[in-house]
Design a protein around this motif. Structure first.
Motif, PDB file in Angstrom:
ATOM      1  N   THR A 116       0.839  -1.144   0.116  1.00 33.52           N
ATOM      2  CA  THR A 116      -0.002   0.030  -0.130  1.00 33.52           C
ATOM      3  C   THR A 116       0.956   1.273  -0.080  1.00 33.52           C
ATOM      4  N   ILE A 117       1.857   1.321   0.778  1.00 37.67           N
ATOM      5  CA  ILE A 117       2.775   2.501   0.969  1.00 37.67           C
ATOM      6  C   ILE A 117       3.481   2.637  -0.393  1.00 37.67           C
ATOM      7  N   MET A 123       1.149   7.380  -6.160  1.00 34.24           N
ATOM      8  CA  MET A 123      -0.050   8.314  -6.276  1.00 34.24           C
ATOM      9  C   MET A 123       0.422   9.911  -6.092  1.00 34.24           C
ATOM     10  N   MET A 124       1.298   9.923  -4.795  1.00 38.45           N
ATOM     11  CA  MET A 124       1.732  11.156  -4.505  1.00 38.45           C
ATOM     12  C   MET A 124       2.646  11.931  -5.489  1.00 38.45           C
ATOM     13  N   GLN A 125       3.559  10.952  -6.266  1.00 40.72           N
ATOM     14  CA  GLN A 125       4.401  11.391  -7.192  1.00 40.72           C
ATOM     15  C   GLN A 125       3.574  12.097  -8.343  1.00 40.72           C
ATOM     16  N   LEU A 139      -6.064  13.243  -4.681  1.00 42.44           N
ATOM     17  CA  LEU A 139      -6.094  13.223  -3.029  1.00 42.44           C
ATOM     18  C   LEU A 139      -7.200  12.185  -2.513  1.00 42.44           C
ATOM     19  N   TYR A 140      -8.290  12.326  -2.826  1.00 42.93           N
ATOM     20  CA  TYR A 140      -9.327  11.909  -2.372  1.00 42.93           C
ATOM     21  C   TYR A 140      -9.174  10.094  -2.709  1.00 42.93           C
ATOM     22  N   LEU A 145      -7.866   4.885  -0.198  1.00 40.77           N
ATOM     23  CA  LEU A 145      -6.839   3.690  -0.333  1.00 40.77           C
ATOM     24  C   LEU A 145      -6.574   3.321   1.042  1.00 40.77           C
ATOM     25  N   LEU A 146      -5.998   4.586   1.680  1.00 39.44           N
ATOM     26  CA  LEU A 146      -5.403   4.365   3.081  1.00 39.44           C
ATOM     27  C   LEU A 146      -6.458   4.014   4.122  1.00 39.44           C
TER      28      LEU A 146
END
Length: 280
Positions: A116-117, A123-125, A139-140, A145-146
């Motif tokens: 997941t990380i 996704m952040m990238q 962001l959503y 996911l988290l």
């Protein structure tokens, strides 16, 4: 007109103990040290990811590393405000997963699934390459996911219920930060207690209750970790390492080091035996 939230990549660790109204998703891209979140202190290492709720005092400290090693500590930071979500989000079924995640973040959440990380990191990238409402959707997607990830740990036993400025006179916060930054210097309990306005005995009881260890156990931990690092990375003798890491008595260093060595081996790995025998 500014963006609704920020996403920074490869940010060096520079901030002192602090808090802010935004939620913060913190990904350690390199380095290791100690993570202060609310009332808890945990070790962090590269690959760790933590969600820190609004108003929670926090600090990521490289601790005992030399200046050259400290510069290798960097992170990715995703900060976003509560205003991005409906005021009565808890009443909307579609927001249930994110609502639960943000509520739990008031304890601080450490995510443990490497799969997941890795997905969230990617996704952040991609976030800063997205524009308009598509960026907010990104962001959503991360939070959804988290929020569905069950392999996670709450860092603090109690939730912080309101946003408050950091008090630099809070005994545990102040003493922990002070010792982390000044462990090489002579330290007396009376001096520390006077700085936070407590009787030395009261400070000891309060610190032990909040952290599970005494002030000097915490101090010795900082010093021993520094000694371990120097034993592995330098050509100093055992005596030099002891004094450079803050111990002013070699026999006391030997006793403390022997007591802590099993834990230090788990964290840093066992030093080269032959090399250390040559030093001694």
């Amino acid at each position: 007109m500014g963006q609704a939230f920020s996403c920074e990549v490869e940010v060096p660790f520079t901030q002192p103990l602090h808090c802010h109204e935004e939620y913060e998703l913190f990904y350690v891209s390199s380095g290791q040290g100690e993570e202060f979140v609310g009332d808890t202190v945990r070790k962090y290492t590269a690959g760790d990811m933590t969600l820190i709720g609004s108003g929670i005092p926090h600090l990521h400290s490289p601790g005992c590393y030399s200046e050259s090693v400290s510069l290798q500590n960097s992170c990715w930071l995703l900060r976003f405000p509560r205003s991005l979500f409906p005021e009565r989000m808890q009443e909307i079924e579609e927001y249930a997963v994110i609502q639960s995640l943000l509520s739990d973040s008031r304890c601080g959440i450490r995510f443990r699934s490497q799969k997941t990380i890795f997905r969230v990191q990617k996704m952040m990238q991609r976030l800063n390459g997205r524009n308009g409402i598509d960026r907010i959707i990104g962001l959503y997607e991360i939070l959804n996911l988290l929020g569905r990830q069950g392999d996670r740990e709450l860092l603090s036993p109690e939730k912080f219920t309101e946003s408050v400025p950091v008090s630099w006179r809070d005994p545990v916060d102040w003493v922990s930060l002070y010792l982390t930054q000044n462990f090489k210097d002579p330290v007396t309990l009376e001096t520390i207690a006077r700085q936070v306005g407590l009787h030395p005995a009261s400070l000891c009881r309060y610190f032990k209750k909040r952290t599970g260890q005494t002030v000097f156990e915490f101090l010795n931990g900082c010093r021993v970790r520094c000694a371990c690092r120097m034993l592995v990375r330098s050509d100093l003798t055992i005596s030099q390492v002891a004094f450079e890491s803050g111990f002013n008595n070699l026999s006391y260093f030997n006793r403390v080091f022997k007591k802590s060595v099993e834990l230090q081996y788990m964290i840093f790995g066992k030093p080269d035996t032959a090399r250390n025998e040559k030093k001694s």
